[in-house]
Motif scaffolding. Structure first.
Motif, PDB file in Angstrom:
ATOM      1  N   ASP A   1       0.927  -1.174  -0.049  1.00 47.55           N
ATOM      2  CA  ASP A   1       0.084  -0.012  -0.204  1.00 47.55           C
ATOM      3  C   ASP A   1       0.871   1.179  -0.010  1.00 47.55           C
ATOM      4  OD1 ASP A   1      -2.304  -1.543  -0.020  1.00 47.55           O
ATOM      5  OD2 ASP A   1      -2.324  -1.560   2.218  1.00 47.55           O
ATOM      6  N   ASP A   2       2.045   1.136   0.660  1.00 46.87           N
ATOM      7  CA  ASP A   2       2.948   2.486   0.769  1.00 46.87           C
ATOM      8  C   ASP A   2       4.516   2.112   0.205  1.00 46.87           C
ATOM      9  OD1 ASP A   2       3.852   4.899   1.290  1.00 46.87           O
ATOM     10  OD2 ASP A   2       4.036   4.353   3.497  1.00 46.87           O
ATOM     11  N   PRO A   3       4.726   2.255  -1.059  1.00 48.15           N
ATOM     12  CA  PRO A   3       5.909   1.797  -1.516  1.00 48.15           C
ATOM     13  C   PRO A   3       7.017   2.831  -0.874  1.00 48.15           C
ATOM     14  CG  PRO A   3       4.242   1.825  -3.144  1.00 48.15           C
ATOM     15  CD  PRO A   3       3.634   2.406  -1.967  1.00 48.15           C
ATOM     16  N   VAL A   4       6.684   3.961  -0.453  1.00 43.93           N
ATOM     17  CA  VAL A   4       7.574   4.975   0.152  1.00 43.93           C
ATOM     18  C   VAL A   4       8.363   4.405   1.416  1.00 43.93           C
ATOM     19  CG1 VAL A   4       7.862   7.090   1.189  1.00 43.93           C
ATOM     20  CG2 VAL A   4       6.140   7.010  -0.844  1.00 43.93           C
ATOM     21  N   SER A   5       7.623   3.313   1.876  1.00 44.69           N
ATOM     22  CA  SER A   5       8.148   3.089   3.195  1.00 44.69           C
ATOM     23  C   SER A   5       9.208   1.889   2.908  1.00 44.69           C
ATOM     24  CB  SER A   5       7.122   1.913   3.830  1.00 44.69           C
ATOM     25  OG  SER A   5       6.725   0.559   3.113  1.00 44.69           O
ATOM     26  N   LEU A   6       9.646   1.680   1.607  1.00 40.03           N
ATOM     27  CA  LEU A   6      10.820   0.960   1.369  1.00 40.03           C
ATOM     28  C   LEU A   6      11.991   1.516   0.930  1.00 40.03           C
ATOM     29  CD1 LEU A   6       9.061  -1.395  -1.546  1.00 40.03           C
ATOM     30  CD2 LEU A   6       9.694  -1.952   0.728  1.00 40.03           C
ATOM     31  N   ARG A   7      11.951   3.068   1.096  1.00 40.74           N
ATOM     32  CA  ARG A   7      12.993   4.060   0.967  1.00 40.74           C
ATOM     33  C   ARG A   7      14.038   3.745   1.843  1.00 40.74           C
ATOM     34  NH1 ARG A   7      11.683   9.297   2.064  1.00 40.74           N
ATOM     35  NH2 ARG A   7      13.933   9.773   1.309  1.00 40.74           N
ATOM     36  N   GLY A   8      14.029   3.600   2.968  1.00 34.63           N
ATOM     37  CA  GLY A   8      14.757   3.265   4.256  1.00 34.63           C
ATOM     38  C   GLY A   8      15.569   1.891   3.752  1.00 34.63           C
ATOM     39  N   LEU A   9      14.793   0.987   3.388  1.00 35.35           N
ATOM     40  CA  LEU A   9      15.285  -0.246   3.063  1.00 35.35           C
ATOM     41  C   LEU A   9      16.439  -0.126   1.920  1.00 35.35           C
ATOM     42  CD1 LEU A   9      14.760  -3.141   4.083  1.00 35.35           C
ATOM     43  CD2 LEU A   9      13.365  -3.530   1.985  1.00 35.35           C
ATOM     44  N   MET A  10      16.207   0.679   0.866  1.00 35.43           N
ATOM     45  CA  MET A  10      17.199   1.022  -0.010  1.00 35.43           C
ATOM     46  C   MET A  10      18.371   1.624   0.564  1.00 35.43           C
ATOM     47  SD  MET A  10      15.728  -0.320  -2.824  1.00 35.43           S
ATOM     48  CE  MET A  10      16.590   0.588  -4.192  1.00 35.43           C
ATOM     49  N   HIS A  11      18.195   2.781   1.490  1.00 37.79           N
ATOM     50  CA  HIS A  11      19.236   3.234   1.924  1.00 37.79           C
ATOM     51  C   HIS A  11      20.217   2.470   2.710  1.00 37.79           C
ATOM     52  CE1 HIS A  11      18.251   7.841   1.621  1.00 37.79           C
ATOM     53  NE2 HIS A  11      17.365   7.282   1.054  1.00 37.79           N
ATOM     54  N   ILE A  12      19.599   1.291   3.443  1.00 37.73           N
ATOM     55  CA  ILE A  12      20.442   0.610   4.268  1.00 37.73           C
ATOM     56  C   ILE A  12      21.168  -0.270   3.399  1.00 37.73           C
ATOM     57  CG2 ILE A  12      20.373  -1.271   5.820  1.00 37.73           C
ATOM     58  CD1 ILE A  12      17.842   0.029   7.285  1.00 37.73           C
ATOM     59  N   ALA A  13      20.589  -0.801   2.175  1.00 35.76           N
ATOM     60  CA  ALA A  13      21.174  -1.582   1.520  1.00 35.76           C
ATOM     61  C   ALA A  13      22.518  -0.784   0.890  1.00 35.76           C
ATOM     62  CB  ALA A  13      20.374  -2.224   0.100  1.00 35.76           C
ATOM     63  N   GLU A  14      22.167   0.307   0.408  1.00 32.32           N
ATOM     64  CA  GLU A  14      23.175   1.053  -0.178  1.00 32.32           C
ATOM     65  C   GLU A  14      24.470   1.300   0.997  1.00 32.32           C
ATOM     66  OE1 GLU A  14      24.212   5.493  -2.257  1.00 32.32           O
ATOM     67  OE2 GLU A  14      22.232   4.903  -1.669  1.00 32.32           O
ATOM     68  N   ALA A  15      24.168   1.613   1.909  1.00 30.31           N
ATOM     69  CA  ALA A  15      25.005   1.928   3.045  1.00 30.31           C
ATOM     70  C   ALA A  15      25.843   0.450   3.210  1.00 30.31           C
ATOM     71  CB  ALA A  15      24.442   2.243   4.264  1.00 30.31           C
ATOM     72  N   THR A  16      25.271  -0.649   3.312  1.00 33.15           N
ATOM     73  CA  THR A  16      25.769  -1.707   3.654  1.00 33.15           C
ATOM     74  C   THR A  16      26.877  -2.390   2.586  1.00 33.15           C
ATOM     75  OG1 THR A  16      23.822  -2.686   4.826  1.00 33.15           O
ATOM     76  CG2 THR A  16      25.240  -4.420   4.237  1.00 33.15           C
ATOM     77  N   GLU A  17      26.546  -1.912   1.190  1.00 35.44           N
ATOM     78  CA  GLU A  17      27.339  -2.069   0.099  1.00 35.44           C
ATOM     79  C   GLU A  17      28.679  -1.271   0.324  1.00 35.44           C
ATOM     80  OE1 GLU A  17      29.202  -2.933  -3.512  1.00 35.44           O
ATOM     81  OE2 GLU A  17      27.807  -4.167  -2.402  1.00 35.44           O
ATOM     82  N   VAL A  18      28.456   0.062   0.710  1.00 34.99           N
ATOM     83  CA  VAL A  18      29.604   0.849   1.061  1.00 34.99           C
ATOM     84  C   VAL A  18      30.753   0.210   2.114  1.00 34.99           C
ATOM     85  CG1 VAL A  18      30.519   2.946   1.981  1.00 34.99           C
ATOM     86  CG2 VAL A  18      28.368   2.954   0.298  1.00 34.99           C
ATOM     87  N   ILE A  19      30.009  -0.397   3.081  1.00 34.33           N
ATOM     88  CA  ILE A  19      30.742  -1.104   4.092  1.00 34.33           C
ATOM     89  C   ILE A  19      31.766  -2.107   3.413  1.00 34.33           C
ATOM     90  CG2 ILE A  19      30.744  -2.600   6.357  1.00 34.33           C
ATOM     91  CD1 ILE A  19      28.239  -0.737   7.038  1.00 34.33           C
ATOM     92  N   SER A  20      31.150  -3.120   2.519  1.00 37.94           N
ATOM     93  CA  SER A  20      31.576  -4.073   1.820  1.00 37.94           C
ATOM     94  C   SER A  20      32.931  -3.522   0.803  1.00 37.94           C
ATOM     95  CB  SER A  20      30.713  -4.778   1.017  1.00 37.94           C
ATOM     96  OG  SER A  20      31.300  -5.729   0.252  1.00 37.94           O
ATOM     97  N   ASP A  21      32.632  -2.696   0.086  1.00 37.66           N
ATOM     98  CA  ASP A  21      33.611  -1.926  -0.614  1.00 37.66           C
ATOM     99  C   ASP A  21      34.810  -1.314   0.179  1.00 37.66           C
ATOM    100  OD1 ASP A  21      32.099  -2.206  -2.811  1.00 37.66           O
ATOM    101  OD2 ASP A  21      31.312  -0.334  -2.787  1.00 37.66           O
ATOM    102  N   ALA A  22      34.526  -0.760   1.521  1.00 31.02           N
ATOM    103  CA  ALA A  22      35.426  -0.279   2.375  1.00 31.02           C
ATOM    104  C   ALA A  22      36.617  -1.604   2.933  1.00 31.02           C
ATOM    105  CB  ALA A  22      34.775   0.227   3.527  1.00 31.02           C
ATOM    106  N   ALA A  23      35.748  -2.687   3.113  1.00 31.75           N
ATOM    107  CA  ALA A  23      36.544  -3.859   3.631  1.00 31.75           C
ATOM    108  C   ALA A  23      37.421  -4.221   2.598  1.00 31.75           C
ATOM    109  CB  ALA A  23      35.465  -5.162   3.989  1.00 31.75           C
ATOM    110  N   LEU A  24      37.188  -4.234   1.307  1.00 31.40           N
ATOM    111  CA  LEU A  24      38.015  -4.483   0.355  1.00 31.40           C
ATOM    112  C   LEU A  24      39.333  -3.413   0.096  1.00 31.40           C
ATOM    113  CD1 LEU A  24      38.645  -6.375  -2.126  1.00 31.40           C
ATOM    114  CD2 LEU A  24      37.370  -4.912  -3.530  1.00 31.40           C
ATOM    115  N   ASP A  25      38.896  -2.177   0.498  1.00 33.75           N
ATOM    116  CA  ASP A  25      39.869  -1.001   0.532  1.00 33.75           C
ATOM    117  C   ASP A  25      40.878  -1.374   1.433  1.00 33.75           C
ATOM    118  OD1 ASP A  25      38.653   0.211  -1.636  1.00 33.75           O
ATOM    119  OD2 ASP A  25      37.546   1.808  -0.323  1.00 33.75           O
ATOM    120  N   ILE A  26      40.317  -1.932   2.731  1.00 35.97           N
ATOM    121  CA  ILE A  26      41.508  -2.187   3.925  1.00 35.97           C
ATOM    122  C   ILE A  26      42.475  -3.277   3.477  1.00 35.97           C
ATOM    123  CG2 ILE A  26      41.524  -3.200   6.048  1.00 35.97           C
ATOM    124  CD1 ILE A  26      38.811  -1.817   6.635  1.00 35.97           C
ATOM    125  N   ALA A  27      41.967  -4.292   2.467  1.00 33.47           N
ATOM    126  CA  ALA A  27      42.676  -5.270   1.993  1.00 33.47           C
ATOM    127  C   ALA A  27      43.603  -5.024   0.731  1.00 33.47           C
ATOM    128  CB  ALA A  27      41.882  -6.550   1.928  1.00 33.47           C
TER     129      ALA A  27
END
Length: 404
Positions: free
Chosen positions: A272-298
């Motif tokens: 009913d409220d697709p806008v409620s998925l925005r936060g989910l998208m934000h978290i996924a993007e941030a989690t991908e950044v953390i994964s990329d940062a792990a690769l930068d460390i190595a």
């Protein structure tokens, strides 16, 4: 001079790196707990730590610039700058997750239903005047051994203590960050605050595609945190094998994010409220950044540049150490499983990877579970406190560890 300005001052790069590592890992825990609890208080603590991280990374960069006096120095220090930048990326990503709560961007209830099984909860607890913990040292309280709940940070006034040890006191008015499974944490929270810990309400299952998307977020969170742990292990031991595992995890994260996006788009047409998925998208993007940062460390290890000693020492001297231990033939762990020996319960250490040695050669098992069978010669990569590392050392029979 403005209150937010930062001036150069001689500092130990090793100490700053250790504090950055501890702060970034703490922020990951706190940001996901803020989402789980819907807590703006915990989320705001994350943003305060993000501001502190900005100062730390600037001090680290200034000190490294002062240390580079030749092309050879610059080449040797390049991986250190990479670790500084990567740790800052983790901090920023955790801050972005916290902002989902503060800015009320919107989250499906299914996410809060899935997270409790995926994380150890971090709770923010204000020490009451009549708390039985007030006035005692951590050694006297012995919380981690008695309850499996750990005080991972203490805020006293405007100052953070990110590496509390057994000699540190707990006082009335302190803000404690407690980490542990919800069942154990509730009793400790009540002792600290004098009030009842209120867990999130259970949520009924919903739309299938949304459930898949949420499951993906949980898996992405676990994989990104594992990538960070293994990345720090790779620089501590200058391990090509561990660095390669970080790269594999990052590639798997990319594929998982693509599937996540497809499931979210499918779910959007059915709620009913697709806008409620925005936060989910934000978290996924941030989690991908953390994964990329792990690769930068190595990255320095992957490119054959090795590990600068200051980085390895900082990782080892940080709040949570990453250790490498080999299973001895006559040890308590030889021929048995992690669960049978209750490694997590008895030592407080999280085994994040195992390198098995058998007739097929060496192979890594990432994120081993209680059923993981250990043999002589297997190598454990584990994360936890120095005291926990000593207990795990005794179980493995490997006497090479130096955590003093």
């Amino acid at each position: 001079m403005d209150a937010g300005d930062v001036e150069y001052e001689p500092v130990s790069v090793k100490a700053v790196l250790a504090e950055m590592k501890d702060t970034a890992e703490l922020m990951i825990d706190m940001s996901f707990s803020a989402v789980l609890l819907g807590s703006t208080e915990v989320a705001e603590e994350v943003l305060e730590l993000e501001e502190r991280m900005d100062v730390l990374q600037m001090r680290a960069r200034m000190s490294l610039m002062m240390a580079a006096r030749s092309p050879e120095d610059a080449e040797a220090l390049a991986p250190v700058l990479g670790v500084v930048g990567a740790t800052e990326k983790i901090s920023n990503a955790a801050g972005d997750i916290a902002k989902v709560v503060i800015e009320e961007i919107g989250l499906p209830d299914a996410l809060r239903a899935a997270l409790p099984a995926a994380i150890e909860t971090v709770a923010r607890a204000l020490v009451a005047d009549d708390s039985p913990l007030a006035g005692h040292t951590l050694e006297e309280l012995n919380l981690e051994t008695e309850t499996s709940v750990r005080i991972i940070a203490i805020r006293r006034g405007g100052d953070w203590l990110l590496s509390p040890d057994r000699d540190n006191h707990v006082y009335a008015g302190d803000v404690l960050l407690l980490r542990g499974v919800e069942a154990n944490l509730a009793a400790v929270y009540a002792d600290v605050t004098g009030t009842e810990y209120v867990a999130p309400d259970p949520v009924e299952p919903g739309i299938e595609d949304l459930e898949r998307a949420v499951d993906s977020i949980v898996l992405m969170k676990n994989m990104s945190e594992l990538g960070v742990d293994v990345a720090y292990g790779s620089v501590l031991y200058d391990s090509d094998a561990l660095a390669a595992e970080v790269a594999e995890l990052e590639a798997e994260m990319d594929a998982l994010e693509s599937r996540f996006e497809a499931w979210v788009l499918q779910a959007a047409s059915r709620i009913d409220d697709p806008v409620s998925l925005r936060g989910l998208m934000h978290i996924a993007e941030a989690t991908e950044v953390i994964s990329d940062a792990a690769l930068d460390i190595a990255e320095g290890v992957l490119r054959g540049m090795g590990t600068h000693p200051v980085v390895a020492e900082a990782v080892f001297e940080s709040d949570e150490v990453v250790v490498r231990l080999e299973v001895a033939p006559d040890s308590a762990l030889s021929g048995t499983t992690l669960g049978a020996q209750m490694v997590r319960t008895e030592t407080g250490m999280r085994v994040v990877a195992v390198r098995h040695t058998d007739e097929d050669g060496d192979h890594w098992e990432i994120s081993p579970g209680p059923e993981t069978l250990l043999h002589p010669g297997d190598v454990l990569i584990a994360k936890g406190t120095r005291s926990g590392a000593e207990r795990l050392e005794a179980l493995t029979g490997d006497d090479s560890l130096d955590v003093e």
